[in-house]
Design an enzyme around this catalytic site. Structure first.
Site, PDB file in Angstrom:
ATOM      1  N   LYS A  58       1.261   4.297  -2.929  1.00 53.47           N
ATOM      2  CA  LYS A  58       1.181   5.742  -2.651  1.00 53.47           C
ATOM      3  C   LYS A  58       2.479   6.441  -3.051  1.00 53.47           C
ATOM      4  O   LYS A  58       2.452   7.531  -3.619  1.00 53.47           O
ATOM      5  CB  LYS A  58       0.896   5.970  -1.160  1.00 53.47           C
ATOM      6  N   ASP A 102       0.839  -1.208   0.000  1.00 50.63           N
ATOM      7  CA  ASP A 102       0.000   0.000   0.000  1.00 50.63           C
ATOM      8  C   ASP A 102       0.877   1.263   0.000  1.00 50.63           C
ATOM      9  O   ASP A 102       0.629   2.203  -0.762  1.00 50.63           O
ATOM     10  CB  ASP A 102      -0.923  -0.037   1.229  1.00 50.63           C
ATOM     11  N   GLY A 113      -9.597   6.993   7.077  1.00 51.04           N
ATOM     12  CA  GLY A 113     -10.836   7.251   7.811  1.00 51.04           C
ATOM     13  C   GLY A 113     -11.800   8.040   6.948  1.00 51.04           C
ATOM     14  O   GLY A 113     -11.396   8.714   5.993  1.00 51.04           O
TER      15      GLY A 113
HETATM   16  N1  LIG Z   1     -10.774   3.743   3.971  1.00 47.83           N
HETATM   17  C1  LIG Z   1      -9.856   4.696   3.977  1.00 47.83           C
HETATM   18  O1  LIG Z   1      -9.576   5.281   5.018  1.00 47.83           O
HETATM   19  C2  LIG Z   1      -9.153   5.088   2.709  1.00 47.83           C
HETATM   20  C3  LIG Z   1      -8.136   6.064   2.766  1.00 47.83           C
HETATM   21  C4  LIG Z   1      -7.521   6.484   1.589  1.00 47.83           C
HETATM   22  C5  LIG Z   1      -7.903   5.900   0.384  1.00 47.83           C
HETATM   23  N2  LIG Z   1      -8.867   4.916   0.371  1.00 47.83           N
HETATM   24  C6  LIG Z   1      -9.229   4.343  -0.914  1.00 47.83           C
HETATM   25  O2  LIG Z   1     -10.592   4.669  -1.185  1.00 47.83           O
HETATM   26  C7  LIG Z   1     -11.205   3.615  -1.916  1.00 47.83           C
HETATM   27  C8  LIG Z   1     -12.453   3.131  -1.169  1.00 47.83           C
HETATM   28  O3  LIG Z   1     -12.051   2.632   0.096  1.00 47.83           O
HETATM   29  P1  LIG Z   1     -13.120   2.301   1.237  1.00 47.83           P
HETATM   30  O4  LIG Z   1     -12.338   2.095   2.473  1.00 47.83           O
HETATM   31  O5  LIG Z   1     -14.214   3.302   1.246  1.00 47.83           O
HETATM   32  O6  LIG Z   1     -13.647   0.894   0.729  1.00 47.83           O
HETATM   33  P2  LIG Z   1     -14.900   0.079   1.274  1.00 47.83           P
HETATM   34  O7  LIG Z   1     -15.360   0.613   2.577  1.00 47.83           O
HETATM   35  O8  LIG Z   1     -14.557  -1.353   1.154  1.00 47.83           O
HETATM   36  O9  LIG Z   1     -16.037   0.423   0.188  1.00 47.83           O
HETATM   37  C9  LIG Z   1     -15.987  -0.038  -1.118  1.00 47.83           C
HETATM   38  C10 LIG Z   1     -17.289   0.324  -1.805  1.00 47.83           C
HETATM   39  O10 LIG Z   1     -17.234  -0.139  -3.140  1.00 47.83           O
HETATM   40  C11 LIG Z   1     -18.437  -0.801  -3.432  1.00 47.83           C
HETATM   41  N3  LIG Z   1     -18.256  -1.802  -4.450  1.00 47.83           N
HETATM   42  C12 LIG Z   1     -17.554  -2.972  -4.357  1.00 47.83           C
HETATM   43  N4  LIG Z   1     -17.656  -3.643  -5.518  1.00 47.83           N
HETATM   44  C13 LIG Z   1     -18.434  -2.886  -6.328  1.00 47.83           C
HETATM   45  C14 LIG Z   1     -18.934  -3.044  -7.629  1.00 47.83           C
HETATM   46  N5  LIG Z   1     -18.650  -4.139  -8.334  1.00 47.83           N
HETATM   47  N6  LIG Z   1     -19.716  -2.070  -8.146  1.00 47.83           N
HETATM   48  C15 LIG Z   1     -20.009  -0.964  -7.450  1.00 47.83           C
HETATM   49  N7  LIG Z   1     -19.580  -0.766  -6.189  1.00 47.83           N
HETATM   50  C16 LIG Z   1     -18.818  -1.727  -5.659  1.00 47.83           C
HETATM   51  C17 LIG Z   1     -18.902  -1.411  -2.133  1.00 47.83           C
HETATM   52  O11 LIG Z   1     -20.296  -1.648  -2.202  1.00 47.83           O
HETATM   53  P3  LIG Z   1     -21.178  -2.185  -0.949  1.00 47.83           P
HETATM   54  O12 LIG Z   1     -21.099  -1.075   0.076  1.00 47.83           O
HETATM   55  O13 LIG Z   1     -22.526  -2.342  -1.493  1.00 47.83           O
HETATM   56  O14 LIG Z   1     -20.512  -3.439  -0.507  1.00 47.83           O
HETATM   57  C18 LIG Z   1     -18.524  -0.296  -1.162  1.00 47.83           C
HETATM   58  O15 LIG Z   1     -19.550   0.650  -1.093  1.00 47.83           O
HETATM   59  C19 LIG Z   1     -10.110   2.567  -2.104  1.00 47.83           C
HETATM   60  O16 LIG Z   1      -9.464   2.781  -3.323  1.00 47.83           O
HETATM   61  C20 LIG Z   1      -9.155   2.834  -0.959  1.00 47.83           C
HETATM   62  O17 LIG Z   1      -7.832   2.412  -1.228  1.00 47.83           O
HETATM   63  C21 LIG Z   1      -9.489   4.516   1.496  1.00 47.83           C
END
Ligand SMILES: NC(=O)c1ccc[n+]([C@@H]2O[C@H](COP(=O)([O-])OP(=O)(O)OC[C@H]3O[C@@H](n4cnc5c(N)ncnc54)[C@H](OP(=O)(O)O)[C@@H]3O)[C@@H](O)[C@H]2O)c1
Length: 433
Positions: free
Chosen positions: A208, A204, A305
């Protein structure tokens, strides 16, 4: 305020997606004033339509297929918050750009692997690709580089880019416990995934760093040239010796120019206590940039977050609404610099080495001879403890002056071959920006 609303579609309503919806709903007035036009969420997509979510999305157009949403009528910008370098995230991003929509994403994996294709596609039709959230979450480091530091030739960047690793290393230091123990706790508390490999093996952070280096140095993304090591081999003993020597151990992502070539590496480092990143603890992220005019600038904040990450995504939307956009990696594709890569064995730096040896005469002389023959000079050397009849093992710790990695590897191979050296040496690079 004047102007047509910026019509936004969000793909992914998980942690970040829901956070973005929340800010767009709560701060609509403020954002419209700052953007000079309303930012209007019009469509959303996720995997499960009936999932219970912390925000109400019932008033937006729903799409089961995010890529279909990306090309639907009445959308100006697609926000990709699904994640992963392949599959639906990539398909959605490329469909959005193909249909003439700007792209905002938090997806570092996608950009690190497919950033060149994405940037080239966007450039053809003058579309924005904005990704502040993809690097160090809520910290505006991409904006800082692109705008605030645009007068500088960037010389080096060092960052704590993975909150999970920083949390684990901080807890190891504070509690004296070993990696596996602290990881298990971090998983129970939700700071680490059930499969922690992406985080603890440095992948990861390498995603970045790939993106950050391209924004900083105006070069194409090149994930495969990043040297990557994680934190699994860091022991409580190394953390204790680091403290004795006046260092902290951090997993850093480092990109620097060396004689016109670029080094990109992610690995555990010992950094002196007065290093700007030494005091960055727990799940915080931080990036120190060294610019030729500005000298050192350090950005610190929350790297993950819902709130912090959504803060960065929404800031990108405000920029898109205002038309404040730049080429994806700060320079037009044709002007990106194809810098030669410094191979890791040509890396120059200082090293910390911890050996587990049998407490017997001749071992230190053997270490000294190996170092003399390779012209690697010792900075400090000490033996810890005394062997007993029950346990003859002792730790020998030494640090070096600056040398190159190839010479260091030859020294280590010779030291390891000695019969009194009973375990693989622990080697940690020492860094000072
Ligand atoms: N979490 C963090 O703090 C953070 C920080 C920096 C960057 N990011 C980046 O931000 C992105 C999202 O992270 P996250 O933590 O928010 O992920 P997450 O909580 O796992 O959410 C992923 C979302 O994508 C949806 N999804 C999965 N498969 C899909 C599909 N085939 N079609 C449409 N939607 C689909 C899921 O739907 P359902 O809800 O219906 O399951 C969920 O809403 C990633 O690239 C991650 O690396 C995250």
């Amino acid at each position: 305020m004047s102007g047509d609303p910026l019509k936004v579609a969000i793909a992914g309503l998980g942690t970040v997606g829901a956070g973005v919806v929340d800010i767009l709903q709560k701060q609509a007035g403020l954002l419209a004033a700052r953007a000079g036009r309303p930012i209007e969420l019009v469509a959303v997509s996720a995997r499960r339509r009936d999932a219970s979510r912390p925000v109400d999305v019932s008033s937006y157009r729903w799409f089961d297929d995010a890529a279909e949403m990306a090309v639907a009528d009445g959308i100006d910008v697609v926000v990709e918050l699904i994640g992963g370098s392949e599959g639906i995230a990539r398909k959605t991003a490329m469909a959005a750009l193909g249909a003439g929509r700007h792209l905002v994403t938090a997806n570092k994996a996608l950009l690190a692997i497919h950033g060149s294709e994405i940037a080239a596609t966007a450039e053809k039709t003058d579309l924005a690709v904005a990704y502040e959230a993809a690097v160090a979450g809520g910290i505006p480091v991409i904006k800082g580089l692109r705008e605030g530091l645009s007068a500088n030739n960037i010389v080096a960047i060092e960052g704590i880019l993975n909150g999970t690793c920083n949390y684990i290393l901080t807890q190891m230091r504070l509690t004296g416990r070993d990696f596996a123990d602290v990881l298990a706790d971090a998983q129970a508390l939700g700071y680490a995934e059930a499969d922690p490999s992406f985080d603890v093996d440095g992948i990861d952070a390498a995603h970045k760093l790939t993106v950050l280096a391209s924004a900083a140095f105006g070069c194409p993304v090149d994930f495969d040239s990043v040297h990557v090591e994680g934190i699994r081999n860091i022991t409580a003993l190394d953390i204790e010796f680091a403290a004795e020597l006046g260092y902290r151990i951090k997993l850093l992502g480092i990109a620097r120019l060396v004689d016109g070539a670029i080094e990109r590496r992610v690995h555990p480092c010992m950094i002196p206590l007065d290093h700007p990143l030494a005091m960055v603890e727990d799940a915080f992220n931080a990036v120190t940039v060294l610019g030729d005019a500005v000298d050192k600038v350090t950005f610190i904040g929350r790297g993950a977050g819902a709130g912090p990450t959504a803060s960065a995504v929404v800031a990108d939307l405000v920029d898109v609404a205002r038309g404040r956009t730049t080429p994806t990696f700060t320079l037009p594709q044709a002007e990106l610099r194809n810098l030669p890569v410094v191979p890791m064995d040509r890396h120059r730096g200082e090293y910390y080495v911890r050996l587990t040896v049998l407490d017997q005469p001749g071992v230190i002389a053997h270490i000294g001879a190996a170092m003399r023959d390779e012209a690697v000079s010792i900075s400090r050397l000490s033996q810890h403890g005394r062997g007993t009849a029950a346990n003859r093992n002792v730790s020998v710790v030494f640090t070096t002056h600056e040398t190159d990695e190839a010479a260091m590897n030859r020294v280590l191979a010779r030291i390891e071959a000695h019969p009194a050296v009973v375990a693989k040496p622990s080697v940690i690079r020492i860094e000072a920006i």
